[in-house]
Motif scaffolding. Structure first.
Motif, short mmCIF file in Angstrom:
data_model
loop_
_atom_site.label_atom_id
_atom_site.label_comp_id
_atom_site.label_asym_id
_atom_site.label_seq_id
_atom_site.Cartn_x
_atom_site.Cartn_y
_atom_site.Cartn_z
N ARG A 1 0.81 -1.21 0.00
CA ARG A 1 0.00 0.00 0.00
C ARG A 1 0.85 1.27 0.00
N SER A 2 2.15 1.15 0.32
CA SER A 2 3.04 2.31 0.33
C SER A 2 3.60 2.64 -1.05
N ARG A 3 3.39 1.74 -1.99
CA ARG A 3 4.02 1.92 -3.30
C ARG A 3 3.52 3.18 -4.02
N GLY A 4 2.24 3.45 -3.92
CA GLY A 4 1.68 4.60 -4.62
C GLY A 4 2.27 5.91 -4.15
N GLN A 5 2.41 6.08 -2.83
CA GLN A 5 2.98 7.33 -2.32
C GLN A 5 4.42 7.48 -2.76
N ILE A 6 5.17 6.38 -2.75
CA ILE A 6 6.57 6.45 -3.16
C ILE A 6 6.67 6.84 -4.62
N GLU A 7 5.85 6.22 -5.45
CA GLU A 7 5.87 6.56 -6.88
C GLU A 7 5.54 8.03 -7.08
N ASP A 8 4.55 8.55 -6.35
CA ASP A 8 4.19 9.96 -6.47
C ASP A 8 5.32 10.87 -5.99
N SER A 9 5.98 10.48 -4.89
CA SER A 9 7.09 11.28 -4.35
C SER A 9 8.25 11.35 -5.34
N LEU A 10 8.55 10.22 -5.98
CA LEU A 10 9.62 10.19 -6.99
C LEU A 10 9.25 11.05 -8.20
N GLU A 11 7.98 11.01 -8.56
CA GLU A 11 7.51 11.81 -9.69
C GLU A 11 7.65 13.30 -9.38
N THR A 12 7.23 13.70 -8.20
CA THR A 12 7.33 15.10 -7.79
C THR A 12 8.78 15.57 -7.75
N ALA A 13 9.66 14.68 -7.34
CA ALA A 13 11.08 15.02 -7.25
C ALA A 13 11.77 15.01 -8.61
N GLY A 14 11.10 14.50 -9.63
CA GLY A 14 11.68 14.51 -10.97
C GLY A 14 12.62 13.36 -11.26
N VAL A 15 12.54 12.28 -10.48
CA VAL A 15 13.47 11.15 -10.67
C VAL A 15 12.73 9.85 -10.97
N ALA A 16 11.44 9.94 -11.27
CA ALA A 16 10.65 8.73 -11.51
C ALA A 16 11.01 8.04 -12.81
N ARG A 17 11.50 8.79 -13.77
CA ARG A 17 11.80 8.21 -15.09
C ARG A 17 12.79 7.05 -15.00
N ASN A 18 13.70 7.12 -14.07
CA ASN A 18 14.73 6.09 -13.95
C ASN A 18 14.34 4.94 -13.04
N CYS A 19 13.11 4.98 -12.50
CA CYS A 19 12.66 3.93 -11.59
C CYS A 19 12.10 2.75 -12.37
#
Length: 241
Positions: free
Chosen positions: A119-137
């Motif tokens: 259930r924590s995965r969604g928040q982490i994905e959103d946090s990475l997106e906001t930080a601008g580093v989700a593309r490499n995840c």
């Protein structure tokens, strides 16, 4: 240099474990102080906990009356509050989620995050997106363990992490990230078994915080984190206009 490390929950034992990891990474001469919110969730696991945790951390820093500090490390992986703290304080603010991802991007093309509950995965994905580093995840994976389970059964934690690590590598991850501050220290135990870099967000955040302080850099006050008007900074009842 003094760094304040804020736990995102009210569990003092976890604060101590996080502080130990932070001190192990800190340079000689850096003092690390841990802060535990006086109220909020015992462990942050889900959207509601995360928002409550953010308010509690902001309140803890807003009312802080200890020795002056040079930087803040937010030790809640994927938790809310990062942007609010940057607006609140005048020193560099480094979130362990963002710090771990930035370092992972220097070590491999794609990284994987291994966290606690699904259930924590969604928040982490959103946090990475906001930080601008989700593309490499490449992926964010849960181990099925609750936050407070991490230290009660170390063998079970390591086994669950290794299982998820295999899945992350299959998804294309070349670097792994510990997706919870309570996992601090696992990188020393498991990196040789997995034969790929494992980034601990607490250690990464401490080193980045030290670098920002040494370089004399802090949050920009132009645009997103510009100071609000004084009347908006009043806490409690609204003041007459």
């Amino acid at each position: 240099m003094r760094i304040v490390v804020t736990n995102c929950n009210t569990t003092a034992q976890m604060t101590e474990e996080i502080v130990q990891g932070a001190r192990a990474a800190a340079a000689p001469g850096t003092t690390v102080t841990g802060l535990t919110p006086a109220w909020g969730p015992e462990s942050a696991e889900g959207w509601l906990d995360s928002h409550l945790s953010a308010a509690a951390v902001l309140d803890t820093l807003r009312t802080y009356d200890g020795p002056p500090y040079d930087a803040v490390v937010l030790a809640g992986f994927g938790e809310h509050g990062r942007e609010g703290v940057r607006e609140l304080v005048d020193v560099p603010v480094v979130d362990i989620t963002e710090a771990a991802a930035h370092l992972a991007c220097l070590l491999g093309r794609r990284y994987g995050v291994i966290t606690t509950l699904d259930r924590s995965r969604g928040q982490i994905e959103d946090s990475l997106e906001t930080a601008g580093v989700a593309r490499n995840c490449a992926t964010v994976l849960g181990t099925g363990l609750a936050v407070l389970d991490l230290t009660t059964d170390p063998t079970r934690t390591e086994t669950a992490f290794l299982t998820a690590a295999t899945q992350a590598q299959a998804a294309g991850a070349e670097v792994l990230i510990l997706g919870c501050a309570g996992m601090t220290g696992l990188q020393r135990k498991l990196s040789s078994q997995l034969r790929l870099p494992i980034v601990d967000g607490v250690s990464a955040a401490v080193k980045l915080a030290e670098s920002l302080v040494t370089l004399g850099l802090t949050t920009s006050r132009t645009g997103s984190y510009a100071r609000p008007l004084p009347k908006r900074r009043v806490w409690g009842r609204p003041q007459p206009t």
